[in-house]
Design a protein around this motif. Structure first.
Motif, PDB file in Angstrom:
ATOM      1  N   GLU A  23     -66.162-121.494 -17.129  1.00  0.00           N
ATOM      2  CA  GLU A  23     -66.133-120.655 -15.751  1.00  0.00           C
ATOM      3  C   GLU A  23     -67.310-119.565 -15.741  1.00  0.00           C
ATOM      4  O   GLU A  23     -68.109-119.416 -14.793  1.00  0.00           O
ATOM      5  CB  GLU A  23     -64.926-120.067 -15.414  1.00  0.00           C
ATOM      6  CG  GLU A  23     -63.747-120.906 -15.012  1.00  0.00           C
ATOM      7  CD  GLU A  23     -62.647-120.115 -14.645  1.00  0.00           C
ATOM      8  OE1 GLU A  23     -62.180-119.993 -13.546  1.00  0.00           O
ATOM      9  OE2 GLU A  23     -61.864-119.647 -15.701  1.00  0.00           O
ATOM     10  N   ILE A  24     -67.339-118.928 -16.785  1.00  0.00           N
ATOM     11  CA  ILE A  24     -68.278-117.845 -16.998  1.00  0.00           C
ATOM     12  C   ILE A  24     -69.600-118.316 -17.055  1.00  0.00           C
ATOM     13  O   ILE A  24     -70.616-117.787 -16.637  1.00  0.00           O
ATOM     14  CB  ILE A  24     -67.932-116.881 -18.104  1.00  0.00           C
ATOM     15  CG1 ILE A  24     -66.797-116.279 -17.881  1.00  0.00           C
ATOM     16  CG2 ILE A  24     -68.905-115.830 -18.451  1.00  0.00           C
ATOM     17  CD1 ILE A  24     -65.988-115.368 -19.147  1.00  0.00           C
ATOM     18  N   ALA A  25     -69.708-119.511 -17.626  1.00  0.00           N
ATOM     19  CA  ALA A  25     -71.304-120.169 -17.770  1.00  0.00           C
ATOM     20  C   ALA A  25     -71.586-120.424 -16.468  1.00  0.00           C
ATOM     21  O   ALA A  25     -72.847-120.446 -16.162  1.00  0.00           O
ATOM     22  CB  ALA A  25     -71.370-121.369 -18.691  1.00  0.00           C
ATOM     23  N   GLY A  26     -70.649-120.997 -15.626  1.00  0.00           N
ATOM     24  CA  GLY A  26     -71.031-121.329 -14.057  1.00  0.00           C
ATOM     25  C   GLY A  26     -71.593-119.912 -13.456  1.00  0.00           C
ATOM     26  O   GLY A  26     -72.275-120.260 -12.413  1.00  0.00           O
ATOM     27  N   ILE A  27     -70.972-118.890 -13.748  1.00  0.00           N
ATOM     28  CA  ILE A  27     -71.672-117.778 -13.162  1.00  0.00           C
ATOM     29  C   ILE A  27     -72.855-117.352 -13.590  1.00  0.00           C
ATOM     30  O   ILE A  27     -73.815-116.895 -12.885  1.00  0.00           O
ATOM     31  CB  ILE A  27     -70.362-116.506 -13.195  1.00  0.00           C
ATOM     32  CG1 ILE A  27     -68.937-116.830 -12.665  1.00  0.00           C
ATOM     33  CG2 ILE A  27     -70.948-115.257 -12.850  1.00  0.00           C
ATOM     34  CD1 ILE A  27     -68.014-116.188 -13.161  1.00  0.00           C
ATOM     35  N   LEU A  28     -72.994-117.246 -15.129  1.00  0.00           N
ATOM     36  CA  LEU A  28     -74.205-116.517 -15.617  1.00  0.00           C
ATOM     37  C   LEU A  28     -75.738-117.365 -15.381  1.00  0.00           C
ATOM     38  O   LEU A  28     -76.392-116.800 -15.312  1.00  0.00           O
ATOM     39  CB  LEU A  28     -74.064-116.366 -17.215  1.00  0.00           C
ATOM     40  CG  LEU A  28     -73.254-115.035 -17.422  1.00  0.00           C
ATOM     41  CD1 LEU A  28     -74.535-113.933 -17.222  1.00  0.00           C
ATOM     42  CD2 LEU A  28     -72.188-114.462 -16.777  1.00  0.00           C
ATOM     43  N   LYS A  29     -75.240-118.779 -15.240  1.00  0.00           N
ATOM     44  CA  LYS A  29     -76.270-119.560 -15.129  1.00  0.00           C
ATOM     45  C   LYS A  29     -77.004-119.378 -13.671  1.00  0.00           C
ATOM     46  O   LYS A  29     -78.403-119.550 -13.725  1.00  0.00           O
ATOM     47  CB  LYS A  29     -75.944-120.980 -15.211  1.00  0.00           C
ATOM     48  CG  LYS A  29     -75.032-121.495 -14.167  1.00  0.00           C
ATOM     49  CD  LYS A  29     -75.577-122.462 -13.183  1.00  0.00           C
ATOM     50  CE  LYS A  29     -74.247-123.068 -12.451  1.00  0.00           C
ATOM     51  NZ  LYS A  29     -75.061-124.280 -11.048  1.00  0.00           N
ATOM     52  N   ASN A  30     -76.281-119.057 -12.676  1.00  0.00           N
ATOM     53  CA  ASN A  30     -76.857-118.778 -11.486  1.00  0.00           C
ATOM     54  C   ASN A  30     -77.572-117.380 -11.459  1.00  0.00           C
ATOM     55  O   ASN A  30     -78.726-117.329 -10.865  1.00  0.00           O
ATOM     56  CB  ASN A  30     -75.866-118.641 -10.231  1.00  0.00           C
ATOM     57  CG  ASN A  30     -75.319-120.189 -10.089  1.00  0.00           C
ATOM     58  OD1 ASN A  30     -75.951-120.982  -9.986  1.00  0.00           O
ATOM     59  ND2 ASN A  30     -74.177-119.972  -9.610  1.00  0.00           N
ATOM     60  N   ILE A  31     -77.061-116.397 -12.115  1.00  0.00           N
ATOM     61  CA  ILE A  31     -77.707-115.048 -12.118  1.00  0.00           C
ATOM     62  C   ILE A  31     -79.037-115.290 -13.079  1.00  0.00           C
ATOM     63  O   ILE A  31     -80.128-114.876 -12.849  1.00  0.00           O
ATOM     64  CB  ILE A  31     -76.779-114.102 -13.094  1.00  0.00           C
ATOM     65  CG1 ILE A  31     -75.828-113.744 -12.034  1.00  0.00           C
ATOM     66  CG2 ILE A  31     -77.646-112.805 -13.515  1.00  0.00           C
ATOM     67  CD1 ILE A  31     -74.408-112.833 -12.775  1.00  0.00           C
ATOM     68  N   ILE A  59     -79.666-124.788 -18.345  1.00  0.00           N
ATOM     69  CA  ILE A  59     -80.984-125.567 -18.523  1.00  0.00           C
ATOM     70  C   ILE A  59     -81.328-125.999 -17.161  1.00  0.00           C
ATOM     71  O   ILE A  59     -82.659-125.450 -16.445  1.00  0.00           O
ATOM     72  CB  ILE A  59     -81.212-126.386 -19.712  1.00  0.00           C
ATOM     73  CG1 ILE A  59     -81.063-125.615 -21.215  1.00  0.00           C
ATOM     74  CG2 ILE A  59     -82.776-127.124 -19.509  1.00  0.00           C
ATOM     75  CD1 ILE A  59     -80.990-126.769 -22.249  1.00  0.00           C
ATOM     76  N   LEU A  60     -80.560-126.846 -16.487  1.00  0.00           N
ATOM     77  CA  LEU A  60     -81.040-127.231 -15.382  1.00  0.00           C
ATOM     78  C   LEU A  60     -81.228-126.289 -14.223  1.00  0.00           C
ATOM     79  O   LEU A  60     -82.076-126.547 -13.511  1.00  0.00           O
ATOM     80  CB  LEU A  60     -79.900-128.513 -14.932  1.00  0.00           C
ATOM     81  CG  LEU A  60     -80.262-129.003 -13.466  1.00  0.00           C
ATOM     82  CD1 LEU A  60     -80.988-130.205 -13.681  1.00  0.00           C
ATOM     83  CD2 LEU A  60     -78.836-129.480 -13.086  1.00  0.00           C
ATOM     84  N   THR A  61     -80.295-125.354 -13.957  1.00  0.00           N
ATOM     85  CA  THR A  61     -80.353-124.495 -12.864  1.00  0.00           C
ATOM     86  C   THR A  61     -81.478-123.475 -12.973  1.00  0.00           C
ATOM     87  O   THR A  61     -82.263-123.000 -12.244  1.00  0.00           O
ATOM     88  CB  THR A  61     -79.060-123.620 -12.952  1.00  0.00           C
ATOM     89  OG1 THR A  61     -77.985-124.474 -12.867  1.00  0.00           O
ATOM     90  CG2 THR A  61     -79.056-122.711 -11.738  1.00  0.00           C
ATOM     91  N   CYS A  62     -81.775-123.138 -14.154  1.00  0.00           N
ATOM     92  CA  CYS A  62     -82.961-122.140 -14.627  1.00  0.00           C
ATOM     93  C   CYS A  62     -84.363-122.764 -14.674  1.00  0.00           C
ATOM     94  O   CYS A  62     -85.343-122.019 -14.410  1.00  0.00           O
ATOM     95  CB  CYS A  62     -82.583-121.593 -15.991  1.00  0.00           C
ATOM     96  SG  CYS A  62     -81.144-120.427 -15.975  1.00  0.00           S
TER      97      CYS A  62
END
Length: 337
Positions: free
Chosen positions: A180-188, A258-261
């Motif tokens: 869950e937290i990885a899903g938040i932080l990857k967008n930030i 990696i994908l999102t960034c």
């Protein structure tokens, strides 16, 4: 293994996932506020299986039994809480609930798994799908693995077996808070990466920002678990150290980061690209892009959540609150560029 699924509040990802489940010959009902596919922003995505079924109005969901199916929420993060509250009686009858939505409850600042426990108790089986993929990848049969995070072994077993194909698989993990937290932080992180790509050489700081996001995800998850479940410090540290590599290398953790960034398909990356331009306000960038999860979740983390924020979240908060001329300086100081 034929299963019964109900997709609720379906955005693009929900519609594509519905089409995939139909391709696997499952029973699938789809409920949307707007039942007309031609009104969806599908960007040329072809949904051959979904076009053969009737999409139902979301307001009719109360006419159905929630206990008969695996319910999948496919809204944006702001719509998650609204959906639960508007159809509260329906969800009280649910036995299994899965989320395609990643983020944080913007009203309470709670993680979605905590929100579900608070509203419906521990008997409701809950899981989260998260991984490095875009909707079109599933349609084009690009080989992919995603994480399925849940503490319920029966739900894990059903979801993995029901969704497996030669090009798609779910990898189980019980560490739902980390995902869950990885899903938040990857967008930030994606917003910050896009800004760094514009201000400096493209890719120059991407890996260091991703590493920072991974480290902060780990620390936020550590703090939350430590506070809730463990009195014995050594026992707690031993527990997590044994699992660390497995957790961090899961598709919904480092893979999604990696994908999102690194891909400009992400709305978060596009938003970061826009606000790195000095003549564009944050408000105008939001209007141009639409829903930007990294922006929304950053605000909620800092202003509403009891979760401890790290430097990356606080950096983005300062960036979106400052005047456009100060954004580059904040990022330079953070990166020591």
């Amino acid at each position: 293994m034929k299963s019964n699924f109900r997709i609720l509040g379906a955005g693009v990802w929900g519609l594509v996932f519905s089409d995939y489940l139909l391709e696997l010959n499952h029973n699938v009902d789809v409920f949307c506020r707007d039942v007309n596919l031609s009104n969806k922003n599908l960007n040329g995505l072809n949904l051959p299986n979904l076009s053969n079924i009737d999409i139902k109005p979301l307001d009719t969901i109360g006419d159905y039994k929630a206990s008969d199916v695996i319910n999948i929420i496919a809204t944006n993060s702001k719509g998650f809480d609204a959906l639960l509250n508007k159809y509260l009686n329906y969800f009280h009858g649910a036995h299994q609930l899965v989320s395609l939505t990643k983020g944080i409850d913007h009203e309470s600042g709670m993680l979605f798994s905590d929100k579900i426990k608070t509203m419906f108790g521990v008997d409701l089986k809950y899981g989260l799908i998260s991984g490095p993929s875009f909707a079109k990848d599933l349609l084009t049969r690009k080989k992919m693995s995603v994480s399925f995070a849940s503490n319920d072994k029966q739900l894990i077993d059903v979801m993995i077996k029901s969704t497996k194909s030669p090009h798609f698989e779910m990898v189980a993990t019980p560490h739902i808070n980390h995902i869950e937290i990885a899903g938040i932080l990857k967008n930030i992180a994606a917003i910050v990466c896009a800004m760094a790509d514009n201000y400096f050489d493209k890719g120059m700081y991407t890996n260091s920002i991703i590493k920072k996001a991974c480290d902060e995800t780990w620390q936020m998850s550590y703090d939350k678990l430590h506070m809730l479940f463990f009195d014995d410090e050594k026992k707690f540290n031993d527990h997590l150290s044994k699992e660390r590599d497995k957790i961090m290398t899961s598709p919904g953790y480092i893979g999604d980061m990696i994908l999102t960034c690194k891909q400009n398909q992400s709305r978060n990356y596009q938003f970061g690209n826009l606000i790195s331009q000095s003549d564009i306000s944050v408000e105008q960038a939001k209007k141009d892009i639409g829903t930007v999860e990294g922006y929304e979740c950053c605000i909620s983390l800092v202003e509403n959540s009891l979760l401890k924020q790290g430097e990356l979240t606080n950096l983005l908060y300062k960036i979106i609150k400052c005047e456009s001329g100060g954004r580059k300086k904040l990022l330079e100081n953070f990166l020591q560029a």
